[in-house]
Design an enzyme around this catalytic site. Structure first.
Site, PDB file in Angstrom:
ATOM      1  N   ASN A  85       0.825  -1.196   0.000  1.00 56.84           N
ATOM      2  CA  ASN A  85       0.000   0.000   0.000  1.00 56.84           C
ATOM      3  C   ASN A  85       0.866   1.257   0.000  1.00 56.84           C
ATOM      4  O   ASN A  85       0.990   1.930  -1.019  1.00 56.84           O
ATOM      5  CB  ASN A  85      -0.939  -0.028   1.211  1.00 56.84           C
ATOM      6  CG  ASN A  85      -1.867   1.166   1.265  1.00 56.84           C
ATOM      7  OD1 ASN A  85      -1.811   2.061   0.424  1.00 56.84           O
ATOM      8  ND2 ASN A  85      -2.729   1.191   2.258  1.00 56.84           N
ATOM      9  N   ASP A  86       1.497   1.542   1.134  1.00 58.79           N
ATOM     10  CA  ASP A  86       2.259   2.787   1.253  1.00 58.79           C
ATOM     11  C   ASP A  86       3.309   2.959   0.163  1.00 58.79           C
ATOM     12  O   ASP A  86       3.557   4.072  -0.288  1.00 58.79           O
ATOM     13  CB  ASP A  86       2.949   2.837   2.619  1.00 58.79           C
ATOM     14  CG  ASP A  86       1.944   3.028   3.743  1.00 58.79           C
ATOM     15  OD1 ASP A  86       0.879   3.599   3.482  1.00 58.79           O
ATOM     16  OD2 ASP A  86       2.236   2.607   4.874  1.00 58.79           O
TER      17      ASP A  86
END
Lengths: 460, 105
Positions: free
Chosen positions: A387-388
């Site tokens: 994600n990040d």
């Protein structure tokens, strides 16, 4: 003669590391390492003072059996905690060797009980101090990685001040120890260092573990160095320095992968669950949701797919199903490659090992700087459990905690597929605007199940 | 090994810094894909601390120091065997796959 054999052993260790510059030479490197260790052990056994072969042999057999059993049984997804556990043992071993040297200095020719040479005492206590920190820090890291302890950073008031005071106390105790050589003070140093090790790792969150594991790797090397100085043993000094340097460089690479200084990571407290405001802002935005068939359809009609794996893939053990999916796509004539972010997973190189385990050829697995410029020419990015490391906020939003972190430019590909369990934010607590883009399709569910379903749809 | 004079210390320090520099260059040459095996190998070789443990466990008879030494030997052995074996397992996964026939065994 002893010095020469130790030198050969040290050189073999250097070759062992050197071998890791390429997968093809790495296995030979590992063998060099084993030979180096065998030479080191047998050389030491030949010392005149070493007589109790049976006891030592038994100890090696016991330890060796335990170590082999664990190493052969461990799941590859559990590697980070295994490495942490192993580091703790090096730390503890360093403490025991230092204690042994303290109780029987004659065996190490560093003086007599009660009148050990000052230099040896200093080196011994530093080795003990680093060893004890490595031990407890690694135990805690193990707990966090294993999930026995919450991976969330635990922060409390005056944390850093307390740590600093403890550190000063330890220095004071070391001075005292050098002066009066008291066993009580020796063990006090051990206990307080163990406490400090816990306190140092406690504020560091689960996803910062790659840095912590590398740092503890580094510490275990410095501990060996400290013991090497105590015993005036060049082999220990060289090996300790190699390991120390290696861990330090890995920590540096990992911190850079997050655009944070090592100090910032060590001080900890990053991430956690406090951030809800950002996600609220997005509650009215529309997310395009898809299922396995949609994903299969999108990828089948593409020319090129880049797969971006993250920790979620490891948790779901999805690497085999993922590879199967990749194989089918390749058979369809689609170019399939894997993009690895430096901090993906819970230890350096974690994703590479898991993909290798699933038989993904390493030529298809590329690092961030090797593949990042290919995203604009790519039709589909398949993000699984990451994600990040894909969040464009790292480039655009200066107020974002991840601002400045190098990211994989999946946003530049024509369409993005996100396999995720839920809309939850990544560990940084930052919402990912990519989820709301028109060309993004969210695939909610377990990563492994999703890959299996896509495989079914593809072969249907 | 005899005298622990300042000279011995300086030699140790010389060795230490040179080893750090070698370590620096060697580790930067390691391909990022093999960073996990790198941790495995460094973990195994840092257990060369077993040398100190063997010296402590060496003398005949039983005293505190010997017991500490033996514990050290056990701990370090877990790491040596465990570290090298787990690295071996990781590295054997990085063998060339069927794609090309350049199989090197």
């Amino acid at each position: 003669m002893v010095a020469i054999l130790y030198l050969i052993s040290a050189l073999l260790f250097i070759f062992a590391l050197r071998g890791l510059s390429h997968p093809e030479s790495s296995r030979m490197g590992n063998i060099f390492g084993v030979i180096g260790m065998i030479i080191a052990v047998f050389t030491t056994l030949m010392f005149k003072s070493v007589l109790s072969y049976y006891e030592i042999g038994a100890a090696i057999l016991i330890g060796g059996a335990i170590g082999s059993f664990i190493a052969l049984r461990i799941e590859m997804t559990a590697l980070p905690q295994l490495v942490a556990a192993f580091h703790s043992l090096v730390g503890l071993a360093a403490v025991f060797v230092a204690a042994a040297a303290f109780y029987d200095p004659v065996a190490f020719s560093i003086g007599k009980v009660g009148s050990i040479k000052t230099a040896s005492l200093v080196e011994m206590s530093i080795g003990t101090f680093i060893g004890a920190i490595t031990f407890s820090g690694s135990v805690l890291a193990f707990g966090k990685l294993q999930g026995t302890i919450s991976g969330k950073p635990i922060v409390f008031k005056f944390q850093h001040l307390i740590n600093a005071l403890i550190f000063i106390l330890i220095i004071f105790l070391i001075v005292l120890f050098v002066i009066n050589q008291s066993p009580t003070i020796f063990w006090t140093i051990v206990i307080i260092s163990i406490l400090l090790g816990f306190l140092v790792v406690i504020p560091i969150g689960g996803a910062d573990m790659p840095v912590v594991v590398s740092m503890l790797n580094s510490y275990s090397g410095w501990a060996a160095c400290g013991i090497g100085f105590t015993l005036s043993n060049n082999l220990l000094i060289i090996t300790g320095a190699l390991v120390g340097a290696s861990g330090a460089i890995l920590s540096y690479i990992m911190s850079k992968g997050m655009n944070r200084s090592i100090i910032n990571v060590v001080l900890g407290g990053f991430g956690g669950e406090q951030d809800t405001s950002a996600s609220k802002d997005n509650s009215d935005k529309i997310v395009k949701q898809g299922n396995a068939e949609d994903a299969a359809y999108i990828m089948k009609n593409a020319d090129s797919v880049i797969i971006v794996p993250g920790y979620g893939m490891a948790v779901a053990q999805a690497q085999h199903a993922l590879r199967e999916m990749g194989d089918i796509l390749k058979k369809e004539g689609i170019e399939v490659r894997y993009a690895i972010h430096p901090v993906a997973g819970r230890m350096p190189g974690h994703m590479n090992v898991l993909l290798a385990e699933a038989n993904v050829p390493y030529e298809e697995v590329l690092e961030l700087d090797e593949i990042n410029h290919d995203f604009p020419m790519t039709e589909v990015s398949f993000v699984i459990g990451a994600n990040d490391v894909t969040n464009p906020a790292a480039k655009t939003d200066e107020s974002s905690p991840i601002f400045g972190m190098p990211i994989l430019d999946v946003e530049k590909s024509q369409s993005v597929l996100f396999v995720k369990r839920s809309m939850a934010t990544g560990y940084s607590g930052v919402d990912n605007e990519l989820f709301y883009r028109d060309n993004t399709t969210m695939l909610f569910g377990d990563a492994k199940k999703m890959c299996e379903d896509i495989v079914k749809s593809l072969s249907a | 090994m005899e005298a622990h004079s300042s000279e011995v210390f300086v030699i140790g320090l010389t060795v230490f810094f040179l080893a750090c520099i070698i370590g620096y260059y060697v580790v930067w040459s390691v391909t990022p894909a093999l960073h996990s095996p790198l941790m495995g190998v460094t973990n195994a070789i840092s257990s060369v601390i077993i040398v100190g443990a063997i010296l402590a466990a060496g003398p005949q008879g039983f005293d505190t120091s010997k017991i500490f030494g033996l514990i050290g030997v056990v701990l370090a052995s877990v790491n040596i065997f465990g570290g090298f074996l787990v690295t071996y397992r990781m590295l054997s996964m990085f063998k060339k796959k069927t794609k090309k026939t350049k199989e090197k065994e």
